[in-house]
Design a protein around this motif. Structure first.
Motif, PDB file in Angstrom:
ATOM      1  N   THR A 185      32.955  41.787  48.588  1.00  0.00           N
ATOM      2  CA  THR A 185      33.427  40.540  49.169  1.00  0.00           C
ATOM      3  C   THR A 185      33.882  39.605  48.059  1.00  0.00           C
ATOM      4  N   THR A 186      35.107  39.131  48.158  1.00  0.00           N
ATOM      5  CA  THR A 186      35.652  38.207  47.151  1.00  0.00           C
ATOM      6  C   THR A 186      36.249  36.998  47.839  1.00  0.00           C
ATOM      7  N   GLN A 187      36.445  35.973  47.083  1.00  0.00           N
ATOM      8  CA  GLN A 187      37.070  34.748  47.573  1.00  0.00           C
ATOM      9  C   GLN A 187      38.154  34.341  46.590  1.00  0.00           C
ATOM     10  N   GLY A 188      39.391  34.582  47.001  1.00  0.00           N
ATOM     11  CA  GLY A 188      40.502  34.240  46.132  1.00  0.00           C
ATOM     12  C   GLY A 188      40.561  35.105  44.897  1.00  0.00           C
ATOM     13  N   ALA A 189      40.250  36.414  45.008  1.00  0.00           N
ATOM     14  CA  ALA A 189      40.237  37.308  43.860  1.00  0.00           C
ATOM     15  C   ALA A 189      40.951  38.598  44.220  1.00  0.00           C
ATOM     16  N   THR A 190      41.533  39.228  43.214  1.00  0.00           N
ATOM     17  CA  THR A 190      42.210  40.514  43.365  1.00  0.00           C
ATOM     18  C   THR A 190      41.468  41.551  42.524  1.00  0.00           C
ATOM     19  N   VAL A 191      41.071  42.654  43.144  1.00  0.00           N
ATOM     20  CA  VAL A 191      40.322  43.711  42.455  1.00  0.00           C
ATOM     21  C   VAL A 191      41.235  44.903  42.237  1.00  0.00           C
ATOM     22  N   THR A 192      41.374  45.320  40.997  1.00  0.00           N
ATOM     23  CA  THR A 192      42.190  46.483  40.645  1.00  0.00           C
ATOM     24  C   THR A 192      41.400  47.375  39.678  1.00  0.00           C
ATOM     25  N   PRO A 193      41.533  48.688  39.800  1.00  0.00           N
ATOM     26  CA  PRO A 193      40.837  49.581  38.853  1.00  0.00           C
ATOM     27  C   PRO A 193      41.561  49.606  37.513  1.00  0.00           C
ATOM     28  N   LEU A 194      40.790  49.716  36.427  1.00  0.00           N
ATOM     29  CA  LEU A 194      41.361  49.824  35.086  1.00  0.00           C
ATOM     30  C   LEU A 194      41.654  51.298  34.809  1.00  0.00           C
TER      31      LEU A 194
ATOM     32  N   ILE B 100      39.304  28.869  42.388  1.00  0.00           N
ATOM     33  CA  ILE B 100      38.103  29.471  42.954  1.00  0.00           C
ATOM     34  C   ILE B 100      36.888  28.595  42.690  1.00  0.00           C
ATOM     35  N   ASP B 101      35.998  28.548  43.670  1.00  0.00           N
ATOM     36  CA  ASP B 101      34.749  27.807  43.555  1.00  0.00           C
ATOM     37  C   ASP B 101      33.631  28.845  43.350  1.00  0.00           C
ATOM     38  N   PHE B 102      33.193  29.013  42.090  1.00  0.00           N
ATOM     39  CA  PHE B 102      32.180  30.024  41.798  1.00  0.00           C
ATOM     40  C   PHE B 102      30.832  29.675  42.412  1.00  0.00           C
ATOM     41  N   GLY B 103      30.570  28.382  42.597  1.00  0.00           N
ATOM     42  CA  GLY B 103      29.320  28.005  43.238  1.00  0.00           C
ATOM     43  C   GLY B 103      29.268  28.484  44.670  1.00  0.00           C
ATOM     44  N   ASN B 104      30.382  28.314  45.404  1.00  0.00           N
ATOM     45  CA  ASN B 104      30.445  28.783  46.781  1.00  0.00           C
ATOM     46  C   ASN B 104      30.342  30.298  46.847  1.00  0.00           C
ATOM     47  N   LEU B 105      31.000  30.995  45.861  1.00  0.00           N
ATOM     48  CA  LEU B 105      30.948  32.450  45.832  1.00  0.00           C
ATOM     49  C   LEU B 105      29.540  32.951  45.508  1.00  0.00           C
ATOM     50  N   ALA B 106      28.844  32.248  44.625  1.00  0.00           N
ATOM     51  CA  ALA B 106      27.474  32.637  44.282  1.00  0.00           C
ATOM     52  C   ALA B 106      26.536  32.436  45.456  1.00  0.00           C
ATOM     53  N   SER B 107      26.751  31.350  46.212  1.00  0.00           N
ATOM     54  CA  SER B 107      25.898  31.114  47.378  1.00  0.00           C
ATOM     55  C   SER B 107      26.118  32.171  48.442  1.00  0.00           C
ATOM     56  N   LEU B 108      27.323  32.772  48.468  1.00  0.00           N
ATOM     57  CA  LEU B 108      27.592  33.831  49.427  1.00  0.00           C
ATOM     58  C   LEU B 108      26.703  35.045  49.165  1.00  0.00           C
ATOM     59  N   TYR B 109      26.424  35.298  47.881  1.00  0.00           N
ATOM     60  CA  TYR B 109      25.539  36.408  47.500  1.00  0.00           C
ATOM     61  C   TYR B 109      24.088  35.985  47.408  1.00  0.00           C
ATOM     62  N   GLY B 110      23.830  34.699  47.507  1.00  0.00           N
ATOM     63  CA  GLY B 110      22.464  34.218  47.419  1.00  0.00           C
ATOM     64  C   GLY B 110      21.911  34.226  46.012  1.00  0.00           C
ATOM     65  N   VAL B 111      22.786  34.045  45.016  1.00  0.00           N
ATOM     66  CA  VAL B 111      22.352  34.022  43.618  1.00  0.00           C
ATOM     67  C   VAL B 111      22.952  32.804  42.952  1.00  0.00           C
ATOM     68  N   SER B 112      22.527  32.561  41.702  1.00  0.00           N
ATOM     69  CA  SER B 112      23.107  31.476  40.928  1.00  0.00           C
ATOM     70  C   SER B 112      24.416  31.949  40.294  1.00  0.00           C
ATOM     71  N   VAL B 113      25.159  31.020  39.733  1.00  0.00           N
ATOM     72  CA  VAL B 113      26.434  31.360  39.098  1.00  0.00           C
ATOM     73  C   VAL B 113      26.201  32.283  37.895  1.00  0.00           C
ATOM     74  N   GLU B 114      25.075  32.037  37.163  1.00  0.00           N
ATOM     75  CA  GLU B 114      24.798  32.870  35.988  1.00  0.00           C
ATOM     76  C   GLU B 114      24.509  34.318  36.390  1.00  0.00           C
ATOM     77  N   GLU B 115      23.999  34.532  37.604  1.00  0.00           N
ATOM     78  CA  GLU B 115      23.657  35.881  38.043  1.00  0.00           C
ATOM     79  C   GLU B 115      24.788  36.550  38.813  1.00  0.00           C
ATOM     80  N   LEU B 116      25.914  35.875  38.927  1.00  0.00           N
ATOM     81  CA  LEU B 116      27.018  36.409  39.722  1.00  0.00           C
ATOM     82  C   LEU B 116      27.601  37.675  39.074  1.00  0.00           C
ATOM     83  N   GLN B 117      27.697  37.684  37.731  1.00  0.00           N
ATOM     84  CA  GLN B 117      28.250  38.849  37.041  1.00  0.00           C
ATOM     85  C   GLN B 117      27.404  40.092  37.292  1.00  0.00           C
TER      86      GLN B 117
END
Length: 449
Positions: free
Chosen positions: A287-296, A251-268
């Motif tokens: 919206t995810t890129q190469g990620a699987t979301v499951t409830p705990l 996964i490219d976190f920089g590309n994923l952060a740009s999708l939300y319009g934030v920096s990588v540090e603000e992605l969380q």
């Protein structure tokens, strides 16, 4: 920095607590397991229990609150009666002493005394403050014969011994010389008042080695709170739908952060905001890129068996049957034997209350509020007395036994005995006798006129 400091402080406090628990193996109050001296500390049981602990348990613990209310309510289901002599005779008239005592022991008084008994069950003791009509300060000895205006009930936490009588030649050696009462005003302010022992009557035991009603069951109540809170927390966490996002290693976190319009540090923070919206039930897209979301989700264990074990321990410590303590559960209710046992337990406790009431009478007699009497007794009604339906059933069975013995010419029970068993007193008057007597009396009266 502050978070790390807080973690360090918590860790140090926990180490100190565990060290104290390990060193407490010489203390008999730290548990019964000689092999594991720190067991109580691990379980979360307190070494020493004060009034605040017992009061908090009564105020916020449903089982403990119900136990105190049920026991006190059953014991004071009816008010007692104070008589002169050893036992009550239905034919005897009310004596002058009883008539004067009833002016003091009113229904309002018994209600306050019952409240003091309830508070004594919560703490190890409770206090009754006597408002005497002598216009003196509370810290002065009471004037004999001044009369009693009213009484005030005090919790054990609000009435403590301020000074003991240590005079070796004193008649009251070892007893409180002065009490301190913390008066709470409706506005939340406190005022400390010194009270003379003449104006205080104590229900219960205020010595250091006294054992309160709730104290033997305290550990079981702690475990019950853990089961209730833990199971509730488990259901809450499952309902909260905490999300677990598992990203692939490419996964490219920089590309994923740009999708939300934030920096990588603000992605969380963005993911947290989306998770909050999901839990609110709004229609949102994650919206995810190469990620699987499951409830705990965790499996919640059935708290029933563990809860029942601790409930039975608490019931044994309080000497109250479980079904009496918790009422009807899942279609079950207390059996007749449980109810009779509980009534007998309350009837026996009434005997102890009788001694408290007699001691209170002696105190009032010493203050010359009521007259002293050579012999007095406190009588209660029977909590296990038969109901009206049960009395009629007993009378019916007695009549059936008489009918079965007709052939033998014997009669097991007289008519008067059957009437008494049915709840009536004495033999019925012959029919028409009362009317004839009334007619005769009316005729004679008319003739005189």
């Amino acid at each position: 920095m502050n978070k790390n400091l807080q973690l360090a402080v918590n860790h140090a406090l926990n180490d100190a607590r565990m060290a104290r628990a390990r060193l407490g193996m010489l203390s008999p109050t730290m548990g019964l397991d000689s092999k594991r001296s720190s067991a109580w500390c691990e379980y979360g049981f307190k070494e020493d229990i004060c009034f605040d602990d017992l009061y908090s348990l009564f105020r916020r613990g449903g089982i403990a609150h119900g136990a105190v209310r049920k026991l006190a309510g059953a014991c004071w289901q009816t008010n007692p009666e104070i008589i002169e002599g050893e036992e009550k005779d239905e034919t005897s008239a009310v004596t002058a002493w009883e008539r004067k005592a009833k002016a003091v022991f009113t229904h309002r008084f018994w209600r306050a005394f019952a409240e003091a008994d309830m508070r004594r069950l919560v703490g190890r003791y409770s206090g009754i403050l006597l408002h005497i009509r002598d216009n003196k300060d509370w810290n002065q000895a009471a004037t004999r014969g001044a009369g009693l205006e009213k009484i005030t009930v005090a919790w054990a936490g609000a009435l403590t011994v301020k000074e003991w009588d240590n005079g070796l030649n004193s008649r009251t050696y070892g007893q409180p010389k002065i009490w301190e009462y913390v008066e709470h005003s409706p506005g939340g302010q406190q005022r400390r008042v010194d009270v003379h022992p003449d104006r205080v009557f104590i229900l219960g035991d205020y010595t250091d080695d006294a054992i309160g009603f709730l104290e033997p069951a305290y550990n079981a109540f702690v475990s019950l709170e853990k089961v209730e809170g833990g199971s509730g927390e488990s259901f809450l966490k499952n309902a909260a739908r905490q999300l677990n996002i598992n990203f692939e290693k490419e996964i490219d976190f920089g590309n994923l952060a740009s999708l939300y319009g934030v920096s990588v540090e603000e992605l969380q923070d963005k993911f947290n905001e989306t998770a909050v919206e999901v839990n609110r039930g709004n229609d949102v897209t994650l919206t995810t890129q190469g990620a699987t979301v499951t409830p705990l989700v965790t499996s919640v264990a059935d708290p029933g068996p563990t809860y029942n074990v601790n409930l039975q321990t608490a019931a044994a410590a309080l000497d109250i049957p479980t079904k009496i303590l918790v009422g009807m559960q899942t279609g079950e209710r207390a059996s007749t034997e449980d109810q009779r046992y509980f009534n007998a337990r309350c009837q026996s406790r009434r005997g102890d209350l009788s001694f408290d009431i007699e001691d209170f009478c002696d105190k009032l007699a010493d203050l010359k509020i009521i007259d002293a009497v050579a012999q007095k007794a406190v009588i209660w009604d029977d909590l296990n007395a038969q109901t009206a339906s049960e009395k009629l059933d007993s009378a019916l069975k007695m009549a059936q036994i008489n009918a079965a013995l007709v052939a033998t010419g014997e009669q097991a029970f007289s008519g008067e005995e059957i009437r008494v068993a049915a709840g009536h007193e004495g033999s019925p008057e012959p029919l028409g006798e009362t009317d004839d007597e009334e007619d005769t009396e009316t005729t004679n009266t008319t003739g005189k006129q």
